[in-house]
Motif scaffolding. Structure first.
Motif, short mmCIF file in Angstrom:
data_model
loop_
_atom_site.label_atom_id
_atom_site.label_comp_id
_atom_site.label_asym_id
_atom_site.label_seq_id
_atom_site.Cartn_x
_atom_site.Cartn_y
_atom_site.Cartn_z
N ALA A 1 103.64 134.55 84.01
CA ALA A 1 103.81 135.22 82.72
C ALA A 1 103.79 134.21 81.57
O ALA A 1 103.34 134.54 80.46
N LEU A 2 104.24 132.98 81.81
CA LEU A 2 104.24 131.94 80.79
C LEU A 2 102.88 131.26 80.65
O LEU A 2 102.68 130.46 79.73
N GLY A 3 101.97 131.56 81.57
CA GLY A 3 100.65 130.95 81.52
C GLY A 3 100.59 129.56 82.12
O GLY A 3 99.59 128.86 81.95
N LEU A 4 101.62 129.16 82.83
CA LEU A 4 101.61 127.87 83.51
C LEU A 4 100.78 127.94 84.79
O LEU A 4 100.10 126.97 85.16
N LEU A 5 100.87 129.06 85.46
CA LEU A 5 100.12 129.30 86.70
C LEU A 5 99.23 130.53 86.51
O LEU A 5 99.46 131.34 85.61
N ALA A 6 98.23 130.64 87.35
CA ALA A 6 97.34 131.81 87.33
C ALA A 6 97.16 132.30 88.76
O ALA A 6 97.28 131.52 89.72
N GLU A 7 96.87 133.58 88.92
CA GLU A 7 96.70 134.17 90.24
C GLU A 7 95.27 134.02 90.73
O GLU A 7 94.31 134.21 89.97
N LYS A 8 95.13 133.69 92.00
CA LYS A 8 93.80 133.64 92.62
C LYS A 8 93.36 135.06 92.97
O LYS A 8 94.18 135.93 93.27
N SER A 9 92.06 135.28 92.93
CA SER A 9 91.54 136.61 93.24
C SER A 9 91.86 137.02 94.68
O SER A 9 92.06 138.19 94.98
N GLY A 10 91.90 136.04 95.57
CA GLY A 10 92.19 136.36 96.96
C GLY A 10 93.64 136.21 97.35
O GLY A 10 93.99 136.23 98.54
N GLY A 11 94.51 136.04 96.36
CA GLY A 11 95.93 135.85 96.63
C GLY A 11 96.34 134.40 96.41
O GLY A 11 95.53 133.49 96.50
N GLY A 12 97.61 134.19 96.11
CA GLY A 12 98.11 132.86 95.83
C GLY A 12 97.98 132.52 94.35
O GLY A 12 97.53 133.34 93.53
#
Length: 208
Positions: free
Chosen positions: A112-123
């Protein structure tokens, strides 16, 4: 209200937060919502603070030598690096993600903070990679609201996949960060601005 361009209600809540004063709500429901929002904000701020410390440690390590040399070449001395808490996002896909997990932070809140992003296949993966990190700090509470990340390696295309595109990447809007209402370095500039009654606005983080 005039200094911060707040409404009356916003000014009251801002001053109350600064001085740890509990505003009596109109109802128990209002009190619960207020406490919930404050708890959520504190959790988000703690994640950003942990990320800032992580980035700082990477910049000061052997891994950050080239980034430090880039900063020194731009006349950004070690004193400024320390004063402003500059850091480095390593050229890795999961360095920060692994660090936050090890500290038992909520990964969803980091997304939500934009530090991480979700992979399309999970993770998840680190959104900032191989970038000098400029923490954006609130003027009063000294919270890390968000980050600006700049590529620095010579000869690297701006669309290089590891670095994630543009020369600069900023944190997205969140419960902490609103780019349209935030100036980088305003936390350091408030007193000089009041003293000299003059403001100089520039475009980039290194310019600031």
């Amino acid at each position: 209200m005039k200094i911060r361009n707040f409404t009356f209600a916003e000014a009251v809540h801002h001053l109350a937060e600064e001085n740890n004063i509990m505003i009596e709500p109109d109802s128990n429901r209002d009190a619960d919502q207020w406490r919930k929002s404050q708890t959520e904000r504190a959790e988000l701020a703690s994640i950003n603070r942990a990320a800032a410390l992580y980035y700082r440690s990477i910049l000061q390590s052997e891994q950050g030598k080239e980034a430090r040399e880039y900063l020194y070449a731009r006349d950004i001395t070690q004193d400024w690096v320390d004063r402003l808490g500059l850091g480095l996002a390593p050229a890795e896909w999961s360095g920060l993600a692994d660090h936050l997990r090890s500290q038992e932070f909520d990964v969803k809140k980091a997304i939500a903070l934009g530090l991480l992003a979700e992979k399309s296949g999970g993770g998840v993966y680190d959104r900032f990679r191989a970038r000098i990190m400029f923490p954006i700090v609130s003027p009063h509470k000294k919270e890390v609201l968000g980050f600006g990340g700049r590529i620095y390696l010579e000869g690297v295309a701006e669309d290089d996949s590891l670095r994630g595109g543009a020369k600069y990447i900023n944190s997205p809007a969140s419960a902490l960060f609103d780019k349209s209402k935030t100036f980088y370095l305003i936390n350091a500039a408030m007193e000089p601005v009041r003293k000299h009654r003059r403001v100089i606005l520039v475009e980039g983080y290194t310019d600031a």
